[in-house]
Design a protein around this motif. Structure first.
Motif, PDB file in Angstrom:
ATOM      1  N   ALA A 143       0.829  -1.209   0.000  1.00 63.64           N
ATOM      2  CA  ALA A 143       0.000   0.000   0.000  1.00 63.64           C
ATOM      3  C   ALA A 143       0.860   1.254   0.000  1.00 63.64           C
ATOM      4  O   ALA A 143       0.630   2.190  -0.777  1.00 63.64           O
ATOM      5  N   ILE A 144       1.873   1.280   0.877  1.00 63.66           N
ATOM      6  CA  ILE A 144       2.737   2.465   0.963  1.00 63.66           C
ATOM      7  C   ILE A 144       3.572   2.630  -0.299  1.00 63.66           C
ATOM      8  O   ILE A 144       3.760   3.753  -0.796  1.00 63.66           O
ATOM      9  N   TYR A 145       4.046   1.512  -0.851  1.00 66.57           N
ATOM     10  CA  TYR A 145       4.857   1.581  -2.077  1.00 66.57           C
ATOM     11  C   TYR A 145       4.058   2.148  -3.239  1.00 66.57           C
ATOM     12  O   TYR A 145       4.544   2.991  -4.000  1.00 66.57           O
ATOM     13  N   ARG A 146       2.811   1.713  -3.362  1.00 68.06           N
ATOM     14  CA  ARG A 146       1.969   2.194  -4.465  1.00 68.06           C
ATOM     15  C   ARG A 146       1.521   3.634  -4.262  1.00 68.06           C
ATOM     16  O   ARG A 146       1.110   4.287  -5.222  1.00 68.06           O
ATOM     17  N   LEU A 147       1.601   4.120  -3.024  1.00 65.55           N
ATOM     18  CA  LEU A 147       1.218   5.516  -2.762  1.00 65.55           C
ATOM     19  C   LEU A 147       2.205   6.512  -3.359  1.00 65.55           C
ATOM     20  O   LEU A 147       1.916   7.704  -3.424  1.00 65.55           O
ATOM     21  N   ARG A 148       3.369   6.017  -3.794  1.00 60.65           N
ATOM     22  CA  ARG A 148       4.346   6.934  -4.386  1.00 60.65           C
ATOM     23  C   ARG A 148       3.788   7.615  -5.630  1.00 60.65           C
ATOM     24  O   ARG A 148       4.212   8.710  -5.990  1.00 60.65           O
ATOM     25  N   GLY A 149       2.806   6.973  -6.284  1.00 59.10           N
ATOM     26  CA  GLY A 149       2.185   7.579  -7.451  1.00 59.10           C
ATOM     27  C   GLY A 149       1.299   8.758  -7.104  1.00 59.10           C
ATOM     28  O   GLY A 149       0.911   9.529  -7.989  1.00 59.10           O
ATOM     29  N   SER A 150       0.967   8.909  -5.814  1.00 59.26           N
ATOM     30  CA  SER A 150       0.112  10.018  -5.381  1.00 59.26           C
ATOM     31  C   SER A 150       0.922  11.247  -4.974  1.00 59.26           C
ATOM     32  O   SER A 150       0.348  12.294  -4.693  1.00 59.26           O
ATOM     33  N   PRO A 164      -0.205  20.579  -2.291  1.00 61.40           N
ATOM     34  CA  PRO A 164      -0.270  20.361  -0.832  1.00 61.40           C
ATOM     35  C   PRO A 164      -1.358  19.380  -0.415  1.00 61.40           C
ATOM     36  O   PRO A 164      -1.186  18.635   0.555  1.00 61.40           O
ATOM     37  N   PHE A 165      -2.481  19.355  -1.138  1.00 59.21           N
ATOM     38  CA  PHE A 165      -3.548  18.415  -0.811  1.00 59.21           C
ATOM     39  C   PHE A 165      -3.101  16.980  -1.065  1.00 59.21           C
ATOM     40  O   PHE A 165      -3.430  16.073  -0.292  1.00 59.21           O
ATOM     41  N   ASP A 166      -2.345  16.766  -2.147  1.00 57.92           N
ATOM     42  CA  ASP A 166      -1.820  15.427  -2.426  1.00 57.92           C
ATOM     43  C   ASP A 166      -0.822  14.996  -1.363  1.00 57.92           C
ATOM     44  O   ASP A 166      -0.791  13.825  -0.959  1.00 57.92           O
ATOM     45  N   ILE A 167      -0.002  15.930  -0.914  1.00 62.29           N
ATOM     46  CA  ILE A 167       0.993  15.627   0.121  1.00 62.29           C
ATOM     47  C   ILE A 167       0.303  15.211   1.421  1.00 62.29           C
ATOM     48  O   ILE A 167       0.656  14.193   2.035  1.00 62.29           O
ATOM     49  N   LEU A 196     -10.528  15.238   1.337  1.00 60.54           N
ATOM     50  CA  LEU A 196      -9.364  15.341   0.456  1.00 60.54           C
ATOM     51  C   LEU A 196      -9.655  14.770  -0.925  1.00 60.54           C
ATOM     52  O   LEU A 196      -9.112  15.229  -1.927  1.00 60.54           O
ATOM     53  N   TYR A 197     -10.526  13.770  -0.976  1.00 61.77           N
ATOM     54  CA  TYR A 197     -10.870  13.185  -2.275  1.00 61.77           C
ATOM     55  C   TYR A 197     -11.552  14.205  -3.185  1.00 61.77           C
ATOM     56  O   TYR A 197     -11.376  14.180  -4.410  1.00 61.77           O
ATOM     57  N   ILE A 198     -12.318  15.103  -2.592  1.00 62.81           N
ATOM     58  CA  ILE A 198     -12.984  16.144  -3.374  1.00 62.81           C
ATOM     59  C   ILE A 198     -11.951  17.006  -4.094  1.00 62.81           C
ATOM     60  O   ILE A 198     -12.154  17.427  -5.242  1.00 62.81           O
ATOM     61  N   LYS A 199     -10.803  17.237  -3.425  1.00 59.80           N
ATOM     62  CA  LYS A 199      -9.757  18.069  -4.004  1.00 59.80           C
ATOM     63  C   LYS A 199      -8.805  17.282  -4.904  1.00 59.80           C
ATOM     64  O   LYS A 199      -8.390  17.760  -5.965  1.00 59.80           O
ATOM     65  N   THR A 200      -8.438  16.067  -4.478  1.00 53.47           N
ATOM     66  CA  THR A 200      -7.393  15.325  -5.190  1.00 53.47           C
ATOM     67  C   THR A 200      -7.941  14.342  -6.221  1.00 53.47           C
ATOM     68  O   THR A 200      -7.243  14.010  -7.184  1.00 53.47           O
ATOM     69  N   ARG A 201      -9.143  13.827  -6.006  1.00 51.73           N
ATOM     70  CA  ARG A 201      -9.735  12.789  -6.859  1.00 51.73           C
ATOM     71  C   ARG A 201      -8.848  11.546  -6.912  1.00 51.73           C
ATOM     72  O   ARG A 201      -8.838  10.798  -7.896  1.00 51.73           O
ATOM     73  N   ASP A 202      -8.086  11.323  -5.852  1.00 54.70           N
ATOM     74  CA  ASP A 202      -7.186  10.177  -5.764  1.00 54.70           C
ATOM     75  C   ASP A 202      -7.939   9.012  -5.121  1.00 54.70           C
ATOM     76  O   ASP A 202      -8.023   8.910  -3.899  1.00 54.70           O
TER      77      ASP A 202
END
Length: 272
Positions: free
Chosen positions: A168-175, A180-183, A227-233
């Motif tokens: 999970a943490i490894y794949r989060l590198r794509g985010s 700042p919202f993504d961070i 945060l999803y509203i802002k990042t759509r991640d």
């Protein structure tokens, strides 16, 4: 003289009076399925929106369990707890419908709004029944999962937990980005993944940390939605939702193990 019939006679498709096939043959040979039938759903819906709907409803159930249990543990005022739990029941259903409407690029319908508004009186009228489902059953889900995963199979469970966390943490590198919202979103996801193990390391016998773990899990879910509203991640959002529930399960189970409640539960709740 009647025209001979064979499977290569394409004129029969244009002349229904000359087609001697049964309705069943037509359905299966030409791929015509009744709308709403299982075969139609399998061809048109299963694996598409129906699986999404099932996942959305399952997620909603576990999120209500998370909030309902958390409020039961952390809020001691009965009236305030009932109001918060009824509000949670309503809000989670509203958010669930909202996410589904997003996939259709549509807004709430009048029926959606009526359904959401009815959730409030429904939750208050049937509060005892919902409390039985979302707290008693939900708390037992936490305890049972911890019992079978960690109490009986600790080493394999810890290995699987490590692999899930690392993946999970490894794949989060794509985010990760400069936004700042993504961070914040990525950092929150990492903390949520590690919350359960950190609770065990810092001190699973602390009642303050026990309450704090529930509060963090609820806050993480709310933050993930905002945060999803802002990042759509979607990936980071799903990681937070999944590990918020897993971390809550680990917090409940490890606290019960330290206090001896898990041994009593194993004797009274599992085997009898």
């Amino acid at each position: 003289m009647a025209r001979s019939k064979d499977i290569y006679d394409m004129q029969r498709f244009n002349d229904p009076c000359d087609d001697t096939r049964t309705q069943t043959q037509i359905i299966w040979e030409e791929g015509i399925h009744k709308r709403g039938s299982l075969r139609y759903k399998w061809d048109k819906d299963f694996g598409k929106m129906d699986f999404y709907k099932f996942g959305r409803k399952l997620t909603s159930f576990f999120m209500i369990v998370l909030f309902w249990t958390s409020f039961t543990v952390t809020v001691h005022n009965t009236t305030l707890r009932a109001v918060l739990q009824a509000g949670t029941f309503t809000v989670v259903n509203a958010v669930s419908i909202w996410f589904y409407r997003l996939t259709q690029d549509k807004r709430y319908t009048k029926l959606n709004i009526a359904y959401i508004l009815l959730c409030i009186p429904f939750a208050l009228v049937f509060y005892r029944s919902l409390d039985l489902i979302f707290y008693y059953l939900g708390f037992n889900i936490y305890m049972s999962l911890y019992f079978f995963c960690y109490y009986m199979n600790r080493v394999p469970a810890l290995m699987i937990r490590f692999l899930l966390s690392f993946t999970a943490i490894y794949r989060l590198r794509g985010s990760i980005s400069k936004n700042p919202f993504d961070i914040v979103n990525t950092a929150l996801a990492v903390i949520t993944v590690l919350a359960g193990p950190l609770y065990n390391i810092i001190g699973s016998d602390s009642i303050s940390l026990y309450y704090g773990g529930f509060i963090f899990a609820m806050a993480a879910v709310v933050a993930a939605m905002l945060l999803y509203i802002k990042t759509r991640d979607k990936y980071a959002r799903n990681v937070i939702l999944f590990f918020a529930f897993i971390s809550a399960m680990e917090i409940v189970g490890s606290y019960a193990e330290i206090t001896g409640t898990m041994a009593e539960y194993a004797a009274d709740g599992i085997w009898q």
